[in-house]
Design a protein around this motif. Structure first.
Motif, PDB file in Angstrom:
ATOM      1  N   ALA A 295       0.767  -1.263  -0.084  1.00  0.00           N
ATOM      2  CA  ALA A 295       0.202   0.090   0.078  1.00  0.00           C
ATOM      3  C   ALA A 295       0.928   1.407  -0.060  1.00  0.00           C
ATOM      4  CB  ALA A 295      -0.910   0.012   1.157  1.00  0.00           C
ATOM      5  N   TYR A 296       2.152   1.196   0.211  1.00  0.00           N
ATOM      6  CA  TYR A 296       2.696   2.217   0.576  1.00  0.00           C
ATOM      7  C   TYR A 296       4.151   2.566  -0.102  1.00  0.00           C
ATOM      8  CZ  TYR A 296       0.176   2.229   5.017  1.00  0.00           C
ATOM      9  OH  TYR A 296      -1.142   2.076   5.646  1.00  0.00           O
ATOM     10  N   ALA A 297       4.200   1.514  -1.265  1.00  0.00           N
ATOM     11  CA  ALA A 297       5.284   1.845  -2.060  1.00  0.00           C
ATOM     12  C   ALA A 297       4.811   3.308  -2.900  1.00  0.00           C
ATOM     13  CB  ALA A 297       5.458   0.739  -3.186  1.00  0.00           C
ATOM     14  N   PRO A 298       5.738   3.933  -3.380  1.00  0.00           N
ATOM     15  CA  PRO A 298       5.234   5.325  -4.154  1.00  0.00           C
ATOM     16  C   PRO A 298       4.183   5.227  -5.426  1.00  0.00           C
ATOM     17  CG  PRO A 298       7.528   5.206  -3.938  1.00  0.00           C
ATOM     18  CD  PRO A 298       7.147   3.900  -3.336  1.00  0.00           C
ATOM     19  N   GLU A 299       4.469   4.143  -6.021  1.00  0.00           N
ATOM     20  CA  GLU A 299       3.712   3.899  -7.273  1.00  0.00           C
ATOM     21  C   GLU A 299       2.501   3.224  -7.124  1.00  0.00           C
ATOM     22  OE1 GLU A 299       6.019  -0.117  -6.747  1.00  0.00           O
ATOM     23  OE2 GLU A 299       6.426   2.031  -6.337  1.00  0.00           O
ATOM     24  N   SER A 300       2.179   2.731  -5.821  1.00  0.00           N
ATOM     25  CA  SER A 300       1.173   1.715  -5.672  1.00  0.00           C
ATOM     26  C   SER A 300      -0.142   2.206  -6.356  1.00  0.00           C
ATOM     27  CB  SER A 300       0.837   1.555  -4.066  1.00  0.00           C
ATOM     28  OG  SER A 300       1.720   0.806  -3.539  1.00  0.00           O
ATOM     29  N   LEU A 301      -0.977   1.512  -6.790  1.00  0.00           N
ATOM     30  CA  LEU A 301      -2.239   1.607  -7.378  1.00  0.00           C
ATOM     31  C   LEU A 301      -3.310   0.761  -6.546  1.00  0.00           C
ATOM     32  CD1 LEU A 301      -1.514   1.407 -11.226  1.00  0.00           C
ATOM     33  CD2 LEU A 301      -1.611   3.788  -9.431  1.00  0.00           C
ATOM     34  N   VAL A 302      -4.661   1.486  -6.681  1.00  0.00           N
ATOM     35  CA  VAL A 302      -5.642   0.690  -6.048  1.00  0.00           C
ATOM     36  C   VAL A 302      -6.331   0.163  -7.197  1.00  0.00           C
ATOM     37  CG1 VAL A 302      -7.842   0.800  -4.985  1.00  0.00           C
ATOM     38  CG2 VAL A 302      -6.122   2.016  -4.076  1.00  0.00           C
ATOM     39  N   LEU A 303      -6.648  -1.157  -7.290  1.00  0.00           N
ATOM     40  CA  LEU A 303      -7.364  -1.970  -8.439  1.00  0.00           C
ATOM     41  C   LEU A 303      -8.698  -1.948  -8.277  1.00  0.00           C
ATOM     42  CD1 LEU A 303      -4.741  -4.641  -9.458  1.00  0.00           C
ATOM     43  CD2 LEU A 303      -4.833  -2.330 -10.476  1.00  0.00           C
ATOM     44  N   ALA A 304      -9.029  -2.325  -6.990  1.00  0.00           N
ATOM     45  CA  ALA A 304     -10.405  -2.659  -6.592  1.00  0.00           C
ATOM     46  C   ALA A 304     -10.571  -2.493  -4.941  1.00  0.00           C
ATOM     47  CB  ALA A 304     -10.647  -4.229  -6.787  1.00  0.00           C
ATOM     48  N   VAL A 305     -11.877  -2.378  -4.688  1.00  0.00           N
ATOM     49  CA  VAL A 305     -12.181  -2.155  -3.280  1.00  0.00           C
ATOM     50  C   VAL A 305     -12.987  -3.251  -2.852  1.00  0.00           C
ATOM     51  CG1 VAL A 305     -13.679  -0.723  -1.635  1.00  0.00           C
ATOM     52  CG2 VAL A 305     -12.419   0.328  -3.565  1.00  0.00           C
ATOM     53  N   ARG A 306     -12.855  -3.730  -1.753  1.00  0.00           N
ATOM     54  CA  ARG A 306     -13.501  -4.992  -1.272  1.00  0.00           C
ATOM     55  C   ARG A 306     -14.853  -4.679  -0.862  1.00  0.00           C
ATOM     56  NH1 ARG A 306     -11.456  -9.668  -1.627  1.00  0.00           N
ATOM     57  NH2 ARG A 306      -9.009  -9.731  -1.672  1.00  0.00           N
ATOM     58  N   ASP A 307     -15.937  -5.465  -1.130  1.00  0.00           N
ATOM     59  CA  ASP A 307     -17.110  -5.389  -0.720  1.00  0.00           C
ATOM     60  C   ASP A 307     -17.337  -6.033   0.682  1.00  0.00           C
ATOM     61  OD1 ASP A 307     -20.134  -4.885  -0.552  1.00  0.00           O
ATOM     62  OD2 ASP A 307     -20.778  -6.555  -1.695  1.00  0.00           O
ATOM     63  N   GLY A 308     -16.964  -4.819   1.740  1.00  0.00           N
ATOM     64  CA  GLY A 308     -16.845  -5.369   3.093  1.00  0.00           C
ATOM     65  C   GLY A 308     -15.482  -5.925   3.363  1.00  0.00           C
ATOM     66  N   LEU A 309     -15.421  -6.322   4.570  1.00  0.00           N
ATOM     67  CA  LEU A 309     -14.066  -6.897   4.989  1.00  0.00           C
ATOM     68  C   LEU A 309     -13.551  -7.980   4.504  1.00  0.00           C
ATOM     69  CD1 LEU A 309     -13.777  -5.871   9.018  1.00  0.00           C
ATOM     70  CD2 LEU A 309     -12.657  -4.624   6.993  1.00  0.00           C
ATOM     71  N   ASP A 310     -14.521  -8.984   4.068  1.00  0.00           N
ATOM     72  CA  ASP A 310     -14.151 -10.220   3.484  1.00  0.00           C
ATOM     73  C   ASP A 310     -14.857 -10.426   2.263  1.00  0.00           C
ATOM     74  OD1 ASP A 310     -12.137 -11.185   5.605  1.00  0.00           O
ATOM     75  OD2 ASP A 310     -13.891 -11.450   6.708  1.00  0.00           O
ATOM     76  N   GLY A 311     -15.573  -9.507   1.625  1.00  0.00           N
ATOM     77  CA  GLY A 311     -16.241  -9.577   0.332  1.00  0.00           C
ATOM     78  C   GLY A 311     -15.281  -9.445  -0.751  1.00  0.00           C
ATOM     79  N   PRO A 312     -15.943  -9.949  -2.059  1.00  0.00           N
ATOM     80  CA  PRO A 312     -15.295  -9.944  -3.217  1.00  0.00           C
ATOM     81  C   PRO A 312     -14.908  -8.333  -3.599  1.00  0.00           C
ATOM     82  CG  PRO A 312     -17.583 -10.126  -3.592  1.00  0.00           C
ATOM     83  CD  PRO A 312     -17.421 -10.216  -2.296  1.00  0.00           C
ATOM     84  N   PRO A 313     -13.704  -8.577  -4.394  1.00  0.00           N
ATOM     85  CA  PRO A 313     -13.227  -7.233  -4.833  1.00  0.00           C
ATOM     86  C   PRO A 313     -14.179  -6.717  -6.072  1.00  0.00           C
ATOM     87  CG  PRO A 313     -11.829  -9.098  -5.736  1.00  0.00           C
ATOM     88  CD  PRO A 313     -12.707  -9.544  -4.723  1.00  0.00           C
ATOM     89  N   VAL A 314     -14.404  -5.384  -5.939  1.00  0.00           N
ATOM     90  CA  VAL A 314     -15.173  -4.595  -7.004  1.00  0.00           C
ATOM     91  C   VAL A 314     -14.207  -3.823  -7.874  1.00  0.00           C
ATOM     92  CG1 VAL A 314     -17.200  -2.974  -7.358  1.00  0.00           C
ATOM     93  CG2 VAL A 314     -17.195  -4.668  -5.602  1.00  0.00           C
ATOM     94  N   TYR A 315     -13.899  -4.183  -8.946  1.00  0.00           N
ATOM     95  CA  TYR A 315     -12.860  -3.516  -9.834  1.00  0.00           C
ATOM     96  C   TYR A 315     -13.412  -2.118 -10.201  1.00  0.00           C
ATOM     97  CZ  TYR A 315     -10.266  -7.957  -9.710  1.00  0.00           C
ATOM     98  OH  TYR A 315      -9.616  -8.966  -9.194  1.00  0.00           O
ATOM     99  N   LEU A 316     -12.240  -1.305  -9.982  1.00  0.00           N
ATOM    100  CA  LEU A 316     -12.599   0.211 -10.231  1.00  0.00           C
ATOM    101  C   LEU A 316     -12.500   0.200 -11.744  1.00  0.00           C
ATOM    102  CD1 LEU A 316     -10.144   1.796  -7.728  1.00  0.00           C
ATOM    103  CD2 LEU A 316     -12.572   1.504  -7.642  1.00  0.00           C
ATOM    104  N   ARG A 317     -13.153   1.280 -12.400  1.00  0.00           N
ATOM    105  CA  ARG A 317     -13.056   1.584 -13.912  1.00  0.00           C
ATOM    106  C   ARG A 317     -11.649   1.929 -14.199  1.00  0.00           C
ATOM    107  NH1 ARG A 317     -18.260   3.365 -16.548  1.00  0.00           N
ATOM    108  NH2 ARG A 317     -19.863   2.752 -14.957  1.00  0.00           N
ATOM    109  N   ALA A 318     -10.904   2.472 -13.403  1.00  0.00           N
ATOM    110  CA  ALA A 318      -9.624   3.024 -13.649  1.00  0.00           C
ATOM    111  C   ALA A 318      -8.935   2.926 -12.218  1.00  0.00           C
ATOM    112  CB  ALA A 318      -9.511   4.450 -14.303  1.00  0.00           C
ATOM    113  N   PRO A 319      -7.636   2.255 -12.247  1.00  0.00           N
ATOM    114  CA  PRO A 319      -6.946   2.577 -11.059  1.00  0.00           C
ATOM    115  C   PRO A 319      -6.777   3.856 -10.398  1.00  0.00           C
ATOM    116  CG  PRO A 319      -5.620   1.321 -12.855  1.00  0.00           C
ATOM    117  CD  PRO A 319      -6.754   2.076 -13.466  1.00  0.00           C
ATOM    118  N   ARG A 320      -6.543   4.136  -9.307  1.00  0.00           N
ATOM    119  CA  ARG A 320      -6.427   5.233  -8.602  1.00  0.00           C
ATOM    120  C   ARG A 320      -5.115   5.060  -7.784  1.00  0.00           C
ATOM    121  NH1 ARG A 320     -10.883   7.227  -4.975  1.00  0.00           N
ATOM    122  NH2 ARG A 320      -9.542   8.988  -4.601  1.00  0.00           N
TER     123      ARG A 320
END
Length: 124
Positions: A15-40
């Motif tokens: 999470a803390y590397a300078p180039e890190s990107l978020v690809l998806a957000v989990r639906d709840g703590l243990d839910g499946p990832p919901v992929y973003l339209r574009a990485p952030r």
């Protein structure tokens, strides 16, 4: 080392590397990832998390594949190898902005891709 354009990325990155990107957000703590339209950029998203939250618990992150990773053995990602053993072909591949430069895809192809959404990092 390969230049920044050619460097492979890990879809279970820091999470803390300078180039890190978020690809998806989990639906709840243990839910499946919901992929973003574009990485952030992860730096933008980390500020939005509740205090004390382990980022990889809620976010699917990517950062550069690094030689000192605990999952690395020579030039092989052992996590991708373990995913191959559990992967089953099924529905179409999940959407992924990282695939063209993903270490797991380069190493294991669709086998790792099918299992990738199920990978979850929890605090140890």
């Amino acid at each position: 080392m390969a230049d920044r354009e050619q460097q492979l990325w890990c879809p279970s990155g820091s999470a803390y590397a300078p180039e890190s990107l978020v690809l998806a957000v989990r639906d709840g703590l243990d839910g499946p990832p919901v992929y973003l339209r574009a990485p952030r950029p992860a730096a933008e998203v980390l500020a939005e998390l509740p205090e004390g939250t382990e980022p990889r618990r809620l976010l699917r992150l990517a950062s550069h594949c690094v030689p000192h990773c605990l999952n690395r053995e020579a030039d092989t990602c052992t996590l991708a190898t373990r995913l191959e053993a559990t992967s089953r072909f099924g529905p179409p591949l999940p959407p992924c902005h990282l695939r063209p430069r993903c270490k797991w895809w380069t190493q294991s192809g669709p086998l790792a891709c099918h299992a990738c959404p199920q990978v979850s990092t929890r605090p140890g």
